[in-house]
Design an enzyme around this catalytic site. Sequence first.
Site, PDB file in Angstrom:
ATOM      1  N   ASP A 138       0.867  -1.175   0.000  1.00 30.55           N
ATOM      2  CA  ASP A 138       0.000   0.000   0.000  1.00 30.55           C
ATOM      3  C   ASP A 138       0.905   1.227   0.000  1.00 30.55           C
ATOM      4  O   ASP A 138       1.647   1.454   0.953  1.00 30.55           O
ATOM      5  CB  ASP A 138      -0.897  -0.024   1.238  1.00 30.55           C
ATOM      6  CG  ASP A 138      -1.872   1.145   1.269  1.00 30.55           C
ATOM      7  OD1 ASP A 138      -2.575   1.335   0.273  1.00 30.55           O
ATOM      8  OD2 ASP A 138      -1.921   1.853   2.286  1.00 30.55           O
ATOM      9  N   THR A 167      -2.725   5.088  -4.323  1.00 26.19           N
ATOM     10  CA  THR A 167      -1.687   5.868  -3.626  1.00 26.19           C
ATOM     11  C   THR A 167      -0.317   5.643  -4.264  1.00 26.19           C
ATOM     12  O   THR A 167       0.498   6.552  -4.339  1.00 26.19           O
ATOM     13  CB  THR A 167      -1.625   5.487  -2.142  1.00 26.19           C
ATOM     14  OG1 THR A 167      -1.622   4.071  -2.022  1.00 26.19           O
ATOM     15  CG2 THR A 167      -2.804   6.037  -1.388  1.00 26.19           C
ATOM     16  N   THR A 168      -0.083   4.409  -4.744  1.00 26.71           N
ATOM     17  CA  THR A 168       1.188   4.121  -5.420  1.00 26.71           C
ATOM     18  C   THR A 168       1.203   4.826  -6.777  1.00 26.71           C
ATOM     19  O   THR A 168       2.191   5.464  -7.136  1.00 26.71           O
ATOM     20  CB  THR A 168       1.359   2.594  -5.618  1.00 26.71           C
ATOM     21  OG1 THR A 168       0.898   1.934  -4.447  1.00 26.71           O
ATOM     22  CG2 THR A 168       2.794   2.216  -5.865  1.00 26.71           C
ATOM     23  N   ASP A 186      -8.677  -0.487   1.461  1.00 27.20           N
ATOM     24  CA  ASP A 186      -8.569   0.069   0.098  1.00 27.20           C
ATOM     25  C   ASP A 186      -9.790  -0.301  -0.744  1.00 27.20           C
ATOM     26  O   ASP A 186     -10.320   0.533  -1.477  1.00 27.20           O
ATOM     27  CB  ASP A 186      -7.296  -0.445  -0.593  1.00 27.20           C
ATOM     28  CG  ASP A 186      -6.082   0.407  -0.225  1.00 27.20           C
ATOM     29  OD1 ASP A 186      -6.216   1.202   0.713  1.00 27.20           O
ATOM     30  OD2 ASP A 186      -5.022   0.265  -0.854  1.00 27.20           O
TER      31      ASP A 186
END
Length: 469
Positions: A2, A35-36, A337
């Site tokens: 994450d 987010t990545t 997520d």
Amino acid sequence: NDGATILNKMTVEQPAAKMLVELAKSQDVVAGDGTTSVTVLAGALLKKSLELLERGVHPTIISDAFNLAVGRALGFLEAAALPVAAGDRDALVRAANTSLSSKVVHQYSSLLSPMAADCILAVSDPARPEATDLRDVRLVTKVGGTIDDSEMVDGLVLDQRAAKAASGPTRIENAKIALIQFQVSPPKSDIENNVIISDYAQMDRILKEERNYILQLVKKIRASGANVLLIQKSILRDAVTDLSLHYLAKAKIMVVKDIEREDIEFISKTLGCSPIAHVDHMRADKLASAGLVEEVPVGSGRVVKVTGIEARGATATVLLRGSNSLVLEEAERSLHDALCVVRCLVQKRFLIAGGGSPEIELAVKLGQWAKTLVGMESVCVRAFAEALEIIPGTLAENAGMNPIEVVTELRRLHAAGHQHHGINVRKGSVTDMLEEKVVQPLLVTSSALSLATECVRMILKIDDIVPVR
């Protein structure tokens, strides 16, 4: 796996790098997933900016061109998005599947995706989808068993055990539950003081007073009709004593103590009752009704389950299981997520294809649009379009494919009008993402694009870093 968690755990001192950490955090708040991607995208845009700066382009020109490009890109995205009906559970499950496919626990997506969709449908109000709050979904983690043993509980799960010190009951049917914020123990003085006792009679008198005080409390609790007590954790004095547990056990009242202060709001919302701050307020109308309250063994520990709640609020509880704490923590992050992705879809009901297809489509369309522009703007917009190709390139690399071949093939297909083609990680080829049911909410990609561009524009405006004490 994450992005936001990894960046959060890193000790970053460099101010521009700190901005990238904050960028991942804001993507986590807005969309919860991607987010990545947002960090990788910002990195690619910065790399392109550096190339342009080395060629003598002014930072303000780059910044303004990127702003133009992202506005146009968001327009293209919205035009290609597919609307979703309000309660379309299948679409929600598909979106959750896509989110989980990059996680360590992806093999359990057939269990976790429907769970995420059902949780969000349970807590969201169709009339006010934007008010969907993830704090209404509670994840209780317990080591023992495998992720397959995880379940969505129709009711409430408390991580605390029932107090059995005085062999009190651990199972109550037709429960009347009181959520109390006062202590069932002898009062303490406000200031530190000592009482010196010189003979036994005085000692007996103190113990007798104590006993009478607790007895009166228990009688008032009993009179209200409550047979299950959930007691908030107290820092001032003991919430219960052995003596009070003894009397409560005699009155056949089940006690669950040490309820955390931050859990009170969730519990009162789920049970449909309000917390009781003083024993004089104990009345039958302040109690919650449930079909069954029992303590059940889960793995190596025990939890208290409340089922059959009558006036149940719009909340959801998931009991997550895992063979060790590492797997459990990863499952919790992944499910969070997935919940965020489903929430995005409920709030903004548009889907786009996954697998890197929207990024390539934007790169192709922005490349074509750049040809109609003149001067430096055209060069900067083309650089922005090329930076977007980092996403499918990274995806291909992670899937063990040749990134250059894959991105070139995708470019060819998208230029020919196949706008939903993306990378099929399972087959190791390029296929139509909508046919493969690989979809993601529009909000995840659109917020990643706008946040990454905003961050890069901010960094471009910085001339120098002045270290100060």
